[in-house]
Design a protein around this motif. Structure first.
Motif, PDB file in Angstrom:
ATOM      1  N   GLN A   1     -28.021 -41.857  39.178  1.00 48.09           N
ATOM      2  CA  GLN A   1     -29.028 -42.843  39.575  1.00 48.09           C
ATOM      3  C   GLN A   1     -30.354 -42.495  38.902  1.00 48.09           C
ATOM      4  O   GLN A   1     -30.765 -41.336  38.904  1.00 48.09           O
ATOM      5  N   ARG A   2     -31.016 -43.496  38.343  1.00 44.21           N
ATOM      6  CA  ARG A   2     -32.253 -43.258  37.603  1.00 44.21           C
ATOM      7  C   ARG A   2     -33.405 -43.918  38.328  1.00 44.21           C
ATOM      8  O   ARG A   2     -33.381 -45.140  38.538  1.00 44.21           O
ATOM      9  N   LEU A   3     -34.399 -43.126  38.722  1.00 40.47           N
ATOM     10  CA  LEU A   3     -35.559 -43.675  39.433  1.00 40.47           C
ATOM     11  C   LEU A   3     -36.803 -43.487  38.591  1.00 40.47           C
ATOM     12  O   LEU A   3     -37.110 -42.369  38.172  1.00 40.47           O
ATOM     13  N   LEU A   4     -37.496 -44.558  38.363  1.00 35.47           N
ATOM     14  CA  LEU A   4     -38.785 -44.486  37.692  1.00 35.47           C
ATOM     15  C   LEU A   4     -39.865 -44.472  38.767  1.00 35.47           C
ATOM     16  O   LEU A   4     -39.941 -45.405  39.573  1.00 35.47           O
ATOM     17  N   VAL A   5     -40.649 -43.396  38.795  1.00 36.69           N
ATOM     18  CA  VAL A   5     -41.681 -43.268  39.824  1.00 36.69           C
ATOM     19  C   VAL A   5     -43.047 -43.372  39.156  1.00 36.69           C
ATOM     20  O   VAL A   5     -43.468 -42.448  38.454  1.00 36.69           O
ATOM     21  N   VAL A   6     -43.710 -44.486  39.344  1.00 36.15           N
ATOM     22  CA  VAL A   6     -45.012 -44.703  38.722  1.00 36.15           C
ATOM     23  C   VAL A   6     -45.935 -45.483  39.663  1.00 36.15           C
ATOM     24  O   VAL A   6     -45.494 -46.384  40.352  1.00 36.15           O
ATOM     25  N   ASP A   7     -47.196 -45.113  39.663  1.00 38.29           N
ATOM     26  CA  ASP A   7     -48.147 -45.909  40.418  1.00 38.29           C
ATOM     27  C   ASP A   7     -48.525 -47.143  39.604  1.00 38.29           C
ATOM     28  O   ASP A   7     -48.364 -47.180  38.382  1.00 38.29           O
ATOM     29  N   ALA A   8     -49.046 -48.108  40.292  1.00 39.00           N
ATOM     30  CA  ALA A   8     -49.261 -49.428  39.702  1.00 39.00           C
ATOM     31  C   ALA A   8     -50.253 -49.416  38.541  1.00 39.00           C
ATOM     32  O   ALA A   8     -50.242 -50.312  37.695  1.00 39.00           O
ATOM     33  N   SER A   9     -51.090 -48.379  38.481  1.00 32.79           N
ATOM     34  CA  SER A   9     -52.102 -48.334  37.416  1.00 32.79           C
ATOM     35  C   SER A   9     -51.469 -48.192  36.035  1.00 32.79           C
ATOM     36  O   SER A   9     -52.132 -48.401  35.021  1.00 32.79           O
ATOM     37  N   LYS A  10     -50.201 -47.824  35.986  1.00 31.37           N
ATOM     38  CA  LYS A  10     -49.532 -47.603  34.712  1.00 31.37           C
ATOM     39  C   LYS A  10     -48.937 -48.897  34.142  1.00 31.37           C
ATOM     40  O   LYS A  10     -48.506 -48.923  32.990  1.00 31.37           O
ATOM     41  N   PHE A  11     -48.907 -49.935  34.953  1.00 31.31           N
ATOM     42  CA  PHE A  11     -48.301 -51.182  34.501  1.00 31.31           C
ATOM     43  C   PHE A  11     -49.142 -51.867  33.425  1.00 31.31           C
ATOM     44  O   PHE A  11     -50.367 -51.900  33.510  1.00 31.31           O
ATOM     45  N   GLY A  12     -48.474 -52.342  32.433  1.00 33.18           N
ATOM     46  CA  GLY A  12     -49.155 -53.017  31.341  1.00 33.18           C
ATOM     47  C   GLY A  12     -49.762 -52.058  30.340  1.00 33.18           C
ATOM     48  O   GLY A  12     -50.471 -52.456  29.429  1.00 33.18           O
TER      49      GLY A  12
ATOM     50  N   GLN B   1     -34.823 -38.777  28.110  1.00 30.22           N
ATOM     51  CA  GLN B   1     -33.699 -39.617  27.702  1.00 30.22           C
ATOM     52  C   GLN B   1     -32.365 -38.997  28.115  1.00 30.22           C
ATOM     53  O   GLN B   1     -31.460 -39.699  28.578  1.00 30.22           O
ATOM     54  N   ALA B   2     -32.272 -37.677  27.971  1.00 23.43           N
ATOM     55  CA  ALA B   2     -31.029 -37.002  28.345  1.00 23.43           C
ATOM     56  C   ALA B   2     -30.781 -37.142  29.843  1.00 23.43           C
ATOM     57  O   ALA B   2     -29.654 -37.369  30.283  1.00 23.43           O
ATOM     58  N   ALA B   3     -31.843 -37.015  30.619  1.00 26.35           N
ATOM     59  CA  ALA B   3     -31.710 -37.138  32.080  1.00 26.35           C
ATOM     60  C   ALA B   3     -31.296 -38.557  32.448  1.00 26.35           C
ATOM     61  O   ALA B   3     -30.439 -38.766  33.311  1.00 26.35           O
TER      62      ALA B   3
ATOM     63  N   ASP C   1     -28.091 -33.334  46.958  1.00 30.43           N
ATOM     64  CA  ASP C   1     -28.405 -33.917  45.659  1.00 30.43           C
ATOM     65  C   ASP C   1     -28.759 -32.859  44.610  1.00 30.43           C
ATOM     66  O   ASP C   1     -29.267 -31.788  44.938  1.00 30.43           O
ATOM     67  N   THR C   2     -28.480 -33.201  43.377  1.00 33.18           N
ATOM     68  CA  THR C   2     -29.003 -32.433  42.254  1.00 33.18           C
ATOM     69  C   THR C   2     -30.005 -33.336  41.545  1.00 33.18           C
ATOM     70  O   THR C   2     -29.633 -34.329  40.923  1.00 33.18           O
ATOM     71  N   LEU C   3     -31.265 -32.986  41.661  1.00 32.53           N
ATOM     72  CA  LEU C   3     -32.336 -33.852  41.192  1.00 32.53           C
ATOM     73  C   LEU C   3     -32.898 -33.381  39.866  1.00 32.53           C
ATOM     74  O   LEU C   3     -33.124 -32.183  39.670  1.00 32.53           O
TER      75      LEU C   3
ATOM     76  N   ILE D   1     -26.213 -33.913  37.106  1.00 35.24           N
ATOM     77  CA  ILE D   1     -27.418 -34.451  37.734  1.00 35.24           C
ATOM     78  C   ILE D   1     -27.096 -35.751  38.465  1.00 35.24           C
ATOM     79  O   ILE D   1     -26.525 -36.678  37.914  1.00 35.24           O
ATOM     80  N   ASN D   2     -27.508 -35.739  39.696  1.00 38.23           N
ATOM     81  CA  ASN D   2     -27.228 -36.802  40.631  1.00 38.23           C
ATOM     82  C   ASN D   2     -28.234 -37.939  40.487  1.00 38.23           C
ATOM     83  O   ASN D   2     -27.894 -39.087  40.262  1.00 38.23           O
ATOM     84  N   LYS D   3     -29.479 -37.539  40.627  1.00 36.41           N
ATOM     85  CA  LYS D   3     -30.554 -38.518  40.570  1.00 36.41           C
ATOM     86  C   LYS D   3     -31.660 -38.007  39.659  1.00 36.41           C
ATOM     87  O   LYS D   3     -32.075 -36.855  39.786  1.00 36.41           O
ATOM     88  N   ALA D   4     -32.127 -38.857  38.797  1.00 34.83           N
ATOM     89  CA  ALA D   4     -33.214 -38.480  37.900  1.00 34.83           C
ATOM     90  C   ALA D   4     -34.497 -39.162  38.348  1.00 34.83           C
ATOM     91  O   ALA D   4     -34.554 -40.392  38.429  1.00 34.83           O
ATOM     92  N   LEU D   5     -35.504 -38.372  38.665  1.00 33.69           N
ATOM     93  CA  LEU D   5     -36.811 -38.926  39.026  1.00 33.69           C
ATOM     94  C   LEU D   5     -37.725 -38.771  37.829  1.00 33.69           C
ATOM     95  O   LEU D   5     -38.161 -37.662  37.501  1.00 33.69           O
ATOM     96  N   ILE D   6     -37.997 -39.902  37.205  1.00 33.74           N
ATOM     97  CA  ILE D   6     -38.744 -39.895  35.960  1.00 33.74           C
ATOM     98  C   ILE D   6     -40.141 -40.461  36.198  1.00 33.74           C
ATOM     99  O   ILE D   6     -40.297 -41.466  36.890  1.00 33.74           O
ATOM    100  N   SER D   7     -41.124 -39.793  35.605  1.00 31.01           N
ATOM    101  CA  SER D   7     -42.486 -40.330  35.657  1.00 31.01           C
ATOM    102  C   SER D   7     -42.858 -40.863  34.277  1.00 31.01           C
ATOM    103  O   SER D   7     -42.180 -40.573  33.297  1.00 31.01           O
ATOM    104  N   ALA D   8     -43.920 -41.634  34.217  1.00 27.16           N
ATOM    105  CA  ALA D   8     -44.322 -42.222  32.948  1.00 27.16           C
ATOM    106  C   ALA D   8     -45.828 -42.440  32.920  1.00 27.16           C
ATOM    107  O   ALA D   8     -46.477 -42.505  33.962  1.00 27.16           O
ATOM    108  N   ALA D   9     -46.361 -42.531  31.712  1.00 22.85           N
ATOM    109  CA  ALA D   9     -47.795 -42.783  31.572  1.00 22.85           C
ATOM    110  C   ALA D   9     -48.060 -44.250  31.269  1.00 22.85           C
ATOM    111  O   ALA D   9     -49.185 -44.724  31.364  1.00 22.85           O
ATOM    112  N   GLY D  10     -46.999 -44.964  30.902  1.00 24.01           N
ATOM    113  CA  GLY D  10     -47.160 -46.381  30.597  1.00 24.01           C
ATOM    114  C   GLY D  10     -45.874 -47.149  30.856  1.00 24.01           C
ATOM    115  O   GLY D  10     -44.778 -46.661  30.566  1.00 24.01           O
TER     116      GLY D  10
END
Lengths: 256, 256
Positions: free
Chosen positions: B207-218, B199-201, B99-101, B171-180
């Motif tokens: 394949q686009r993966l959003l990796v966030v823990d549940a505390s970021k929801f809402g 956005q470019a990634a 993979d190219t991550l 890029i094969n797979k994008a692992l994106i994090s978020a604060a909200g």
DNA sequence: CATTCAGTGTTATTTTTCTAACGTTGATTT
DNA sequence: AAATCAACGTTAGAAAAATAACACTGAATG
């Protein structure tokens, strides 16, 4: 001592994960995390070949900059450091408030970086990871890192459009290091991917400084990147009989 | 104790230089280098505000990654780390040999990185310095760092042509994090310079993966960068009643 | 079923590091 | 000149870490 890499390796992997995000882990916590005794962790560390090392009761990643040579800077290195330090002290004299500096890769210019904290307004451009890490720690120095593919051998990045990126920047002074300097064969380094950024920096910078210790004189390395009179200043640690340290901006030849 | 920052500060500066090139310095050597007693160095360190810290009889730069939180990962962090760890464990399941991550900035994805050493052939693309440092330590992972101007707040780089640079990579797979992450307001982060690379990634990755823990929801943060259904997969630590962890590649909406 | 042995825990001992207290020096003040 | 005080050294004790030795366990082997 474990002969087969069974559970021992698994624990170390677990600990390495914990440390990967940066930081240190106390032996006590590491033992608790793996649900074994501190002694077992100790044994894991001594028996297995691992990137983790124990530093005063704390686990740290040994391959991280700032920890790397656990094999400390001892007597010999300290004296060798003195040489590098003096060299950088001289280079420092050319740096002024507000400069935009290109800092080359290698270890030669590292002692210079912490000195940069004395300035209020400074920008550092580099393509080396170790340089970037040191500069990132300085609060009042702007950092521009030229990215690309990472070359572990020189801890630096290479990219096909690096030259273009450098030319777009208003680089004031280029501090270039080298592995070999020869009057006839010019200035050279070990790695070919360093050639493009070095040349681009030399091409765009208003002032070009070659910073090399005297041991590099008369040495030729695989990758040629500049002639000696491409530089405005040569900063060196020894006053040779047939060389002048400062050549002025008039492209006066060195070692003539 | 020195009240005025006289010789004390000078010594610390000297030591800081010695440490700037990376590595550690034993208290004994530091004392010798400054020609004072070990006790004096100790006092310098406790009295003066300095970036150097003492770790088991050795001086290290505290602001270097890998040492930074001398304020160790203790109980609370270790448990909080467990959460992040589980999150990354799930993300790991999507990664395959070759993979190219694209790895986003922040601390969320850090535990994932050391796991990558299990692969033989892998490429990591990132614009974050902490990620780059962790990946640079891995022997069998190729690293591509997208450079630019350094933003200390997020330990990452920003550049006007970063989007173009990302699009040139396969890029094969994008692992994106978020604060909200909010169902209506979309996915957001703190810093605006992160928007372009994210956005470019998302735009180029297969394949686009959003990796966030549940505390970021809402939660909604200043910089919006994507809608929730721009992602193929959302990797989360909690199984909510009204959410599915894996949404497949069919752009199925989350939290519907 | 006894033996072996890798893997681990426990304890004691040594070594190192840390801390606190007190003594010295030399410049500056009163 | 006595007093003061910052700066530093020295010493001794406490705390922590490293090392070494021995004991326990449980799985594999004969």
């Amino acid at each position: 001592m474990p002969t087969t890499n069974g559970r021992s390796a698994l624990r170390l992997a677990k600990l390495q994960e914990a440390l990967a995000s940066g930081g240190t882990l106390h032996l006590r916590d590491a033992a608790e995390l793996c649900d074994v005794s501190e002694m077992t962790i100790r044994r894991d560390l001594t028996t297995q070949k691992t990137a983790i090392s124990l530093l005063g009761g704390r686990l740290v990643m040994a391959n991280y900059p700032g920890v790397t040579p656990i094999y400390d800077l001892n007597e010999q290195q300290a004296s060798h450091y003195q040489a590098k330090h003096r060299l950088c002290q001289r280079a420092l004299a050319y740096i002024q408030e507000g400069d935009t500096l290109f800092i080359d890769c290698g270890s030669t210019l590292m002692p210079l970086l912490s000195q940069l904290s004395h300035f209020h307004e400074l920008t550092v451009v580099t393509y080396a990871l170790n340089v970037a890490n040191a500069v990132a720690a300085l609060p009042n120095v702007r950092l521009v890192l030229l990215g690309g593919l990472f070359y572990p051998a020189s801890q630096s990045f290479g990219s096909d459009n690096m030259a273009a990126a450098i030319e777009r920047l208003g680089i004031n002074k280029a501090l270039i290091s080298a592995a070999g300097v020869d009057l006839e064969r010019g200035v050279s380094c070990f790695h070919f991917h360093e050639v493009a950024p070095k040349q681009a920096a030399i091409a765009t910078a208003m002032q070009r400084l070659l910073v090399v210790d005297a041991s590099k004189f008369g040495v030729v390395r695989p990758a040629y990147f500049a002639a000696l009179d491409d530089f405005d200043v040569v900063v060196t640690d020894e006053e040779k009989t047939h060389s002048s340290q400062y050549l002025g901006c008039g492209n006066a030849p060195l070692l003539s």
